[in-house]
Design an enzyme around this catalytic site. Sequence first.
Site, PDB file in Angstrom:
ATOM      1  N   CYS A  42       0.846  -1.190   0.000  1.00 22.34           N
ATOM      2  CA  CYS A  42       0.000   0.000   0.000  1.00 22.34           C
ATOM      3  C   CYS A  42       0.887   1.248   0.000  1.00 22.34           C
ATOM      4  O   CYS A  42       1.993   1.232   0.533  1.00 22.34           O
ATOM      5  CB  CYS A  42      -0.912   0.010   1.232  1.00 22.34           C
ATOM      6  SG  CYS A  42      -2.063   1.428   1.260  1.00 22.34           S
ATOM      7  N   ASP A  44       0.486   3.763   1.724  1.00 20.85           N
ATOM      8  CA  ASP A  44       0.472   4.347   3.077  1.00 20.85           C
ATOM      9  C   ASP A  44       1.904   4.620   3.570  1.00 20.85           C
ATOM     10  O   ASP A  44       2.756   3.747   3.548  1.00 20.85           O
ATOM     11  CB  ASP A  44      -0.232   3.367   4.028  1.00 20.85           C
ATOM     12  CG  ASP A  44      -0.595   4.015   5.345  1.00 20.85           C
ATOM     13  OD1 ASP A  44      -1.800   4.064   5.675  1.00 20.85           O
ATOM     14  OD2 ASP A  44       0.331   4.456   6.077  1.00 20.85           O
ATOM     15  N   ARG A  46       3.104   4.815   6.344  1.00 23.29           N
ATOM     16  CA  ARG A  46       3.535   4.088   7.545  1.00 23.29           C
ATOM     17  C   ARG A  46       3.999   2.664   7.258  1.00 23.29           C
ATOM     18  O   ARG A  46       4.364   1.929   8.178  1.00 23.29           O
ATOM     19  CB  ARG A  46       2.381   4.061   8.565  1.00 23.29           C
ATOM     20  CG  ARG A  46       1.962   5.450   9.031  1.00 23.29           C
ATOM     21  CD  ARG A  46       0.608   5.431   9.713  1.00 23.29           C
ATOM     22  NE  ARG A  46      -0.471   5.061   8.778  1.00 23.29           N
ATOM     23  CZ  ARG A  46      -1.751   4.960   9.126  1.00 23.29           C
ATOM     24  NH1 ARG A  46      -2.114   5.180  10.369  1.00 23.29           N
ATOM     25  NH2 ARG A  46      -2.659   4.632   8.224  1.00 23.29           N
ATOM     26  N   HIS A  98      -2.229  -3.811   5.029  1.00 23.46           N
ATOM     27  CA  HIS A  98      -2.025  -3.431   6.433  1.00 23.46           C
ATOM     28  C   HIS A  98      -3.372  -3.172   7.083  1.00 23.46           C
ATOM     29  O   HIS A  98      -4.302  -2.661   6.445  1.00 23.46           O
ATOM     30  CB  HIS A  98      -1.113  -2.199   6.543  1.00 23.46           C
ATOM     31  CG  HIS A  98      -1.694  -0.964   5.945  1.00 23.46           C
ATOM     32  ND1 HIS A  98      -2.310   0.008   6.700  1.00 23.46           N
ATOM     33  CD2 HIS A  98      -1.794  -0.550   4.661  1.00 23.46           C
ATOM     34  CE1 HIS A  98      -2.735   0.971   5.900  1.00 23.46           C
ATOM     35  NE2 HIS A  98      -2.449   0.660   4.655  1.00 23.46           N
ATOM     36  N   CYS A 101      -6.305  -0.024   6.862  1.00 22.31           N
ATOM     37  CA  CYS A 101      -6.024   0.605   5.557  1.00 22.31           C
ATOM     38  C   CYS A 101      -7.149   1.581   5.171  1.00 22.31           C
ATOM     39  O   CYS A 101      -8.321   1.203   5.096  1.00 22.31           O
ATOM     40  CB  CYS A 101      -5.876  -0.479   4.493  1.00 22.31           C
ATOM     41  SG  CYS A 101      -5.453   0.179   2.858  1.00 22.31           S
TER      42      CYS A 101
HETATM   43 CO    CO Z   1      -3.462   1.327   3.021  1.00 24.15          CO
END
Ligand code: CO
Length: 210
Positions: A42, A44, A46, A98, A101
């Site tokens: 992803c 993302d 993090r 994750h 999400c």
């Molecule tokens: Co995500």
Amino acid sequence: MKSIERILLENKAWSKEKLMDDADFFSRLEKLQKPDFLWIGCSDSRVPANEVTNTEPGEMFVHRNIANMVVHTDLNLLSVLQYAVEVLEVKHIIVCGHYGCGGVRAALGNQSLGIINKWLRNIKDVYHNHREEIDVLADMDAKTDRLVELNVKEQVMNLAKTSIIQKAWQEDNRPHIHGWVYGLGDGILKPIFNMEPKTPIDPIYLYDNL
Ligand code: CO
């Protein structure tokens, strides 16, 4: 949060530190890229692929998009996949979702988000195929996290439906495909589903003239 100037300064310090540890670090990588892993994760911020796996530059080929999707018409993903499998000859592909999400959570809602609707539609289809299992869960967090797991499994299976993977499985008995979910709260990668080379799939998706 770092300023943009700070990032350039940090980069200089990082480069210097790498050279102090290993004087050939950059000159070696400059000549050759031979990673064993393709990471499909992803976007993302993090979930940085190298950091959560403690891998170095040169060890992992990376593709990231919203909610780690393998969409069979996505030329970007398919180009990365073909290059990783046929040129770099990776041994493993990791599809990593994750918990929590935002993309998966948005797909469970009904708010129109513009162009992202088109992307999230692929996740809605995963929900549609598993709605009985998800609908009984108590709250939005639980629903999101279960759909994250089911979505990772679905994307692993989507890889196996590509002619790129089928050809590599047939000719070279690789790559192994792994579906993992990362915990934002504990930093742990949880294996969810995996497919070894030549795992049987629904015959309708098989190509016989690879
Ligand atoms: Co995500």
